[in-house]
Write an enzyme that holds these catalytic residues in place. Structure first.
Site, PDB file in Angstrom:
ATOM      1  N   LYS A 179     -97.785  -4.382  31.501  1.00  0.00           N
ATOM      2  CA  LYS A 179     -99.224  -4.353  31.720  1.00  0.00           C
ATOM      3  C   LYS A 179     -99.689  -2.909  31.580  1.00  0.00           C
ATOM      4  O   LYS A 179     -99.083  -2.000  32.139  1.00  0.00           O
ATOM      5  CB  LYS A 179     -99.548  -4.877  33.126  1.00  0.00           C
ATOM      6  CG  LYS A 179    -100.994  -4.783  33.523  1.00  0.00           C
ATOM      7  CD  LYS A 179    -101.846  -5.777  32.778  1.00  0.00           C
ATOM      8  CE  LYS A 179    -103.292  -5.742  33.275  1.00  0.00           C
ATOM      9  NZ  LYS A 179    -104.150  -6.657  32.504  1.00  0.00           N
ATOM     10  N   GLY A 225     -93.846   9.468  24.750  1.00  0.00           N
ATOM     11  CA  GLY A 225     -94.915   8.674  24.170  1.00  0.00           C
ATOM     12  C   GLY A 225     -94.594   8.067  22.819  1.00  0.00           C
ATOM     13  O   GLY A 225     -95.388   7.289  22.278  1.00  0.00           O
ATOM     14  N   ARG A 246     -82.200  15.315  34.938  1.00  0.00           N
ATOM     15  CA  ARG A 246     -82.043  16.709  34.531  1.00  0.00           C
ATOM     16  C   ARG A 246     -82.993  17.580  35.348  1.00  0.00           C
ATOM     17  O   ARG A 246     -83.855  17.087  36.072  1.00  0.00           O
ATOM     18  CB  ARG A 246     -82.366  16.870  33.049  1.00  0.00           C
ATOM     19  CG  ARG A 246     -83.805  16.556  32.693  1.00  0.00           C
ATOM     20  CD  ARG A 246     -84.082  16.698  31.209  1.00  0.00           C
ATOM     21  NE  ARG A 246     -85.484  16.500  30.894  1.00  0.00           N
ATOM     22  CZ  ARG A 246     -86.051  15.340  30.664  1.00  0.00           C
ATOM     23  NH1 ARG A 246     -85.311  14.231  30.753  1.00  0.00           N
ATOM     24  NH2 ARG A 246     -87.325  15.241  30.383  1.00  0.00           N
TER      25      ARG A 246
END
Length: 220
Positions: free
Chosen positions: A90, A54, A183
């Site tokens: 978007k 984030g 991973r």
């Protein structure tokens, strides 16, 4: 497909894996970002191409805040990753975050180990995972398409080992590629409980060059 969201989006498109509408490449200027945003419509998501967790992501609801959001995202990305390059997508305000565990060997076998729902998040960090995803309870065809896209994404880079392909799923059930985590994630016990497979042992065997001892129909 890991570590560079721009490159990952390009590879996905080249291999017919759907992606969220957005920039065809890196956003080179504020003016270009404005044009792209007008084409795909607001809200939009400004993302650092090197980002993760984030960081370097800013949601923009209207044209008025776009230039400031680009500056903020560049600053965050440069600080966190040493790379201020951006892409534009978007923003799907009503959507689910679904990931597909894959396992591939060096002998041409690439399996999916079903999906995990991880939409319940705090600050873009997963809090709860559920398998299978309730998003596909009445959509078996869409679920199979999700698996196919995950395998396509892994095969596009000749991936070997355990990995996870992440998607954002819109209200219509359409899955859009986000990224591939190359991973063994900390959430792997969820998939182990669902399938009964020892993913760690299988990954070690694949790393030694052994073929996977099962085929897709053996995964339950």
């Amino acid at each position: 497909m890991r570590g560079d969201k721009n490159r990952a989006r390009a590879l996905a498109r080249q291999n017919d894996v759907p992606v969220v509408p957005g920039s065809a490449g890196l956003v080179e200027s504020d003016e270009e970002a404005v044009k792209i945003a007008q084409q795909i419509g607001f809200p939009v998501l400004v993302k650092a191409t090197a980002g993760g967790g984030g960081k370097g992501m800013v949601v923009v609801d209207s044209p008025k805040g776009l230039v400031a959001a680009l500056a903020e995202a560049r600053r965050l990305a440069a600080s966190a990753f040493g790379d201020d390059r951006l892409v534009l997508e978007k923003y799907l305000s009503v959507a689910r975050h679904v990931e597909v565990r894959i396992l591939a060997d060096a002998h041409g076998t690439c399996l999916h180990l079903f999906e995990r729902e991880c939409s319940i998040q705090r600050r873009h960090q997963k809090v709860l995972e559920e398998a299978p995803s309730p998003a596909y309870a009445d959509r078996p065809e869409d679920r199979e398409a999700l698996y196919a896209h995950a395998v396509q994404a892994a095969q596009a880079v000749d991936y070997v080992g355990a990995g996870t392909v992440e998607f954002i799923v819109d209200e219509a059930g359409q899955a859009h590629f986000l990224e591939m985590n190359t991973r063994l994630q900390v959430e792997h016990p969820v998939t182990e409980q669902v399938t009964g497979l020892d993913i760690v042992a299988l990954q070690l065997a694949v790393a030694e060059g052994q073929p996977l001892p099962l085929e897709q129909q053996d995964v339950r």
